[in-house]
Design a protein around this motif. Structure first.
Motif, PDB file in Angstrom:
ATOM      1  N   LYS A 177      -5.520   8.181 -13.188  1.00 23.53           N
ATOM      2  CA  LYS A 177      -4.705   7.405 -14.133  1.00 23.53           C
ATOM      3  C   LYS A 177      -5.586   6.649 -15.124  1.00 23.53           C
ATOM      4  CE  LYS A 177      -0.443   7.712 -11.869  1.00 23.53           C
ATOM      5  NZ  LYS A 177      -0.773   8.154 -10.485  1.00 23.53           N
TER       6      LYS A 177
ATOM      7  N   ILE B 233       0.508  -3.444  -6.249  1.00 25.02           N
ATOM      8  CA  ILE B 233       0.232  -4.881  -6.082  1.00 25.02           C
ATOM      9  C   ILE B 233       1.387  -5.601  -5.412  1.00 25.02           C
ATOM     10  CG2 ILE B 233      -0.349  -7.078  -7.209  1.00 25.02           C
ATOM     11  CD1 ILE B 233      -2.022  -5.459  -9.197  1.00 25.02           C
TER      12      ILE B 233
ATOM     13  N   ARG C 135       0.786  -1.230   0.000  1.00 18.56           N
ATOM     14  CA  ARG C 135       0.000   0.000   0.000  1.00 18.56           C
ATOM     15  C   ARG C 135       0.822   1.286   0.000  1.00 18.56           C
ATOM     16  NH1 ARG C 135      -3.752  -2.802   4.440  1.00 18.56           N
ATOM     17  NH2 ARG C 135      -5.430  -3.540   3.090  1.00 18.56           N
TER      18      ARG C 135
ATOM     19  N   TYR D 200       5.732   5.985 -13.586  1.00 19.15           N
ATOM     20  CA  TYR D 200       5.148   7.135 -12.887  1.00 19.15           C
ATOM     21  C   TYR D 200       5.484   7.116 -11.410  1.00 19.15           C
ATOM     22  CZ  TYR D 200       1.026   4.343 -11.214  1.00 19.15           C
ATOM     23  OH  TYR D 200       0.180   3.439 -10.619  1.00 19.15           O
ATOM     24  N   PHE D 201       5.957   5.988 -10.923  1.00 21.17           N
ATOM     25  CA  PHE D 201       6.183   5.839  -9.489  1.00 21.17           C
ATOM     26  C   PHE D 201       7.374   6.668  -9.025  1.00 21.17           C
ATOM     27  CE2 PHE D 201       7.899   3.614  -5.780  1.00 21.17           C
ATOM     28  CZ  PHE D 201       6.786   3.714  -4.965  1.00 21.17           C
ATOM     29  N   ASN D 202       7.223   7.334  -7.895  1.00 18.36           N
ATOM     30  CA  ASN D 202       8.248   8.235  -7.392  1.00 18.36           C
ATOM     31  C   ASN D 202       9.299   7.486  -6.563  1.00 18.36           C
ATOM     32  OD1 ASN D 202       9.498  10.711  -6.814  1.00 18.36           O
ATOM     33  ND2 ASN D 202       8.353  10.893  -4.892  1.00 18.36           N
TER      34      ASN D 202
ATOM     35  N   GLN E 149       0.298   8.251 -16.554  1.00 20.15           N
ATOM     36  CA  GLN E 149       1.462   8.828 -15.875  1.00 20.15           C
ATOM     37  C   GLN E 149       0.997   9.781 -14.776  1.00 20.15           C
ATOM     38  OE1 GLN E 149       4.268   7.394 -16.628  1.00 20.15           O
ATOM     39  NE2 GLN E 149       3.162   6.277 -18.227  1.00 20.15           N
ATOM     40  N   ASP E 150       1.981  10.269 -14.017  1.00 22.02           N
ATOM     41  CA  ASP E 150       1.698  11.283 -13.018  1.00 22.02           C
ATOM     42  C   ASP E 150       1.637  12.620 -13.756  1.00 22.02           C
ATOM     43  OD1 ASP E 150       1.580  13.009 -10.897  1.00 22.02           O
ATOM     44  OD2 ASP E 150       3.597  12.593 -10.172  1.00 22.02           O
TER      45      ASP E 150
ATOM     46  N   ARG F 198       5.804  12.846 -14.418  1.00 24.95           N
ATOM     47  CA  ARG F 198       6.633  11.653 -14.421  1.00 24.95           C
ATOM     48  C   ARG F 198       5.792  10.483 -14.862  1.00 24.95           C
ATOM     49  NH1 ARG F 198      11.127   9.974 -10.613  1.00 24.95           N
ATOM     50  NH2 ARG F 198      11.217   7.743 -10.864  1.00 24.95           N
ATOM     51  N   SER F 199       6.202   9.731 -15.886  1.00 24.11           N
ATOM     52  CA  SER F 199       7.403   9.879 -16.654  1.00 24.11           C
ATOM     53  C   SER F 199       7.068  10.353 -18.062  1.00 24.11           C
ATOM     54  CB  SER F 199       8.105   8.519 -16.705  1.00 24.11           C
ATOM     55  OG  SER F 199       8.928   8.403 -17.833  1.00 24.11           O
TER      56      SER F 199
ATOM     57  N   PHE G 297      -1.115   9.758  -4.388  1.00 23.42           N
ATOM     58  CA  PHE G 297      -2.360   9.791  -5.155  1.00 23.42           C
ATOM     59  C   PHE G 297      -2.368   8.748  -6.267  1.00 23.42           C
ATOM     60  CE2 PHE G 297      -4.533  11.641  -8.963  1.00 23.42           C
ATOM     61  CZ  PHE G 297      -5.835  11.462  -8.526  1.00 23.42           C
ATOM     62  N   ASP G 298      -3.404   7.904  -6.265  1.00 20.96           N
ATOM     63  CA  ASP G 298      -3.715   7.017  -7.398  1.00 20.96           C
ATOM     64  C   ASP G 298      -2.507   6.144  -7.773  1.00 20.96           C
ATOM     65  OD1 ASP G 298      -5.604   6.085  -9.130  1.00 20.96           O
ATOM     66  OD2 ASP G 298      -5.461   7.718 -10.569  1.00 20.96           O
ATOM     67  N   THR G 299      -1.866   5.583  -6.738  1.00 22.32           N
ATOM     68  CA  THR G 299      -0.683   4.762  -6.971  1.00 22.32           C
ATOM     69  C   THR G 299      -1.029   3.297  -6.753  1.00 22.32           C
ATOM     70  OG1 THR G 299       0.814   6.520  -6.291  1.00 22.32           O
ATOM     71  CG2 THR G 299       1.672   4.284  -6.172  1.00 22.32           C
ATOM     72  N   GLU G 300      -0.797   2.505  -7.775  1.00 19.77           N
ATOM     73  CA  GLU G 300      -1.153   1.081  -7.752  1.00 19.77           C
ATOM     74  C   GLU G 300       0.140   0.288  -7.882  1.00 19.77           C
ATOM     75  OE1 GLU G 300      -4.411  -1.194 -10.447  1.00 19.77           O
ATOM     76  OE2 GLU G 300      -2.764  -0.268 -11.547  1.00 19.77           O
TER      77      GLU G 300
END
Lengths: 397, 397
Positions: B36, A200, A191, A215-217, B47-48, B65-66, A195-198
């Motif tokens: 997204k 799994i 988890r 897109y993940f930071n 993306q972000d 990003r990205s 925002f809006d991060t998936e």
């Protein structure tokens, strides 16, 4: 059969939250919690509903669905059923002007539906206060995090090497790894609060995949399954002799995560410059870990480490190309991306019971991401590693 | 290697959206998309960032990003890089008063950060317009949904029976099923639009578990792994002879889902009253499916079916005890819970290209949830089932 969060835990969390609220605003009147993670934190159950916390008087968990499950799972003293916000609104006599809300989570439309029955004039964020309270883990929480760390260590250091087979795809490894983690005790979710991060599972990458942008930071990248679902790993990228394998996944027990990255070399050794960069990352992790003591300042840990690194090493450090992230580690708990962050502008001193993932990593062209990540508990002797001591680049020949 | 959404698709989606917006408000000026799923729908990449759609002039995808990955994946004509909202704001000359936003998704704090650089005076929801456009699938989208249905049918009707072993836990079956679905082509995610809803796979239940209450707004229940992560299935509930097995999971291809529930009887037959209730649910599914024609009204389908059911059958129908849901089916697409819903107050006529899951189910005390679910495409001849014709209660002896 149901493992419940002890009542003393729930009481302490509420006490600490009220204290934190009063520090930030002695005149606060009411906070309302909607997110399932924070509902779980305060009540031990995650249902569709809301937790109303007045400064004076008892907090009440109002549950739309499922009230029965809430009663089964939770030792929280005050749980009520509601069909709609109207039922809960009837029980509030005087409404203050301002409500504290999880502004990072509550969508505009949910707020509007809520405000229809609870006509507050304005809202303020309760996110920082909750983050501050959640950052300091109790012995009970630490025992769960330690158990997550034990599973994490066992699976990534001992079991993954046996899973790697020439010709398997990234997605084959990802689903296999997911199954084994759950079998060993992982709670099955990974988890994030962003925002809006998936996610799994995390990043499971062969070779150059771990420096492919997402897109993940975070410092690592990945292909993922497809543009519509950049999760798990690629079906097309098969494991080849000479590949660096990069596994950065979450593991959790009863809600509490650890974060860990392990690297493997499959079939043949890496070039020396990649090995050197990797070893340097391990040194950085260990140096940063030694500073994880009560009283230390996260931003100072960050700048102390970063200032020692030369410009050549800094190239592709903490992200390939221009995709650098500006931190070396982050808090971990009910979410994998908690505060404080080991980064600039985090200037509050560390406290005992905080938990951090440290993840120095460096991208190597055509090879992938080297480096390491482990999870540490802040102690007077420095960070106590709870996810294992293997330095990575585990040879699988 | 990357399977891109064709440019004609992206153009048609944007055209249809603008048309829908002008129907709802001919004076609309600007919409900004953050989620997204909708970014993917309109641009073919998630993306972000944000997609700015002015009524006059070209829409632009601004990516934090990205940016590189967006360029790799997307055929969208206008993609720009931003470091922060400030970069994008510079490119807007005149700001109208009102911005249309995904109010069901955008959190309060994100809106505040956005509003700092885009000082709109107020916002309106763009969710209904996007839902209306997304509800009607193109041939391209239908081809992906059909492929999801083919995988779904194969795995649930043909492969699950071989997976069931006495003594295995629900979570064993869930992770095994997840692996096999991904291996067969599932995109690995199972997405819902409802606030803060986490599913991963769906409901995998042995016996009474499928009538155990959850926060999820569906007819079935489940234990899940633990109160902190009610996902996958229980580690403690093992498969026993005589169990009804209830599998309600999502399957997806390139973002597009089908929804399907299959039931199995393990080791020995069910009592006749459970079989009768099941068969009645299958009949209801087939009757509702026959009404899925262009021009039919969802609310009329719902009431036509419900009015024929007697009070004895209605007990525990669409949810055990007081946990009934007030629908018989729902739209499916990029999310599993899309509109229209086959329920009261959905009064707009069906159109060709809409896709629905129909899921009549009934809870049976001490046994679990019987019934069925399949996914159907609206056609002039009635709903075309794309997830298989097996009537369920598949014997595994």
């Amino acid at each position: 059969m149901i493992k419940k969060v002890p009542l003393t835990e729930l009481k302490n969390r509420m006490y600490n939250f009220r204290k934190q609220m009063s520090i930030s605003n002695p005149e606060w009147e009411i906070a309302v919690i909607f997110s399932k993670i924070n509902l779980y934190y305060f009540t031990g159950t995650m249902q569709d509903g809301m937790l109303i916390i007045p400064r004076h008087g008892e907090a009440t968990l109002w549950v739309r669905r499922s009230y029965e499950r809430a009663l089964d799972e939770s030792l929280f003293p005050s749980i009520e059923h509601m069909n709609s916000f109207r039922d809960a609104a009837k029980n509030i006599n005087v409404l203050p002007d301002t409500v504290y809300l999880e502004t990072e989570v509550v969508p505009l439309a949910l707020y509007q539906r809520f405000q229809k029955y609870f006509p507050f004039k304005n809202f303020k964020p309760v996110d920082p206060q909750i983050c501050a309270v959640r950052a300091i883990k109790s012995e009970y929480e630490l025992s769960l995090i330690r158990e997550a760390g034990r599973i994490h260590q066992h699976v990534l250091e001992e079991l993954v090497p046996e899973m790697l087979q020439e010709g398997m795809s990234e997605s084959d490894l990802a689903t296999k790894l997911f199954s084994v983690l759950v079998e060993e005790g992982h709670h099955g979710a990974c988890r994030f609060g962003m925002f809006d991060t998936e996610m799994i599972l995390g990043n499971v990458c062969f070779g150059e995949s771990s420096i492919y942008p997402t897109y993940f930071n975070g410092p690592g990248g990945k292909y993922g399954l497809c543009p519509a679902a950049p999760v798990l790993g690629s079906r097309d990228r098969k494991l080849r002799k000479g590949d660096l394998v990069f596994v950065d996944v979450g593991c959790g027990v009863d809600g509490y995560h650890t974060d860990k990255t392990t690297t493997y070399i499959f079939g043949s050794p890496l070039p020396q410059h990649a090995i050197d960069a990797h070893n340097k990352c391990v040194d950085i992790q260990n140096e940063a870990a030694s500073m994880l003591k009560p009283g230390a300042i996260p931003s100072e840990i960050y700048t102390t480490i970063m200032n020692k690194l030369d410009s050549e090493f800094l190239e592709n450090f903490m992200g390939f190309g221009n995709r650098k992230v500006k931190f070396l580690g982050h808090g971990v708990g009910l979410l994998i991306d908690e505060t404080p962050v080991i980064a600039e502008s985090f200037d509050e001193p560390l406290q005992e019971g905080m938990v951090f993932a440290l993840e120095p990593k460096k991208g190597i062209e055509n090879i992938g991401m080297v480096g390491i990540e482990n999870t540490f508990i802040v102690t007077a002797k420095g960070g106590e590693c709870i996810t294992g001591y293997n330095p990575g680049l585990i040879p699988v020949f």
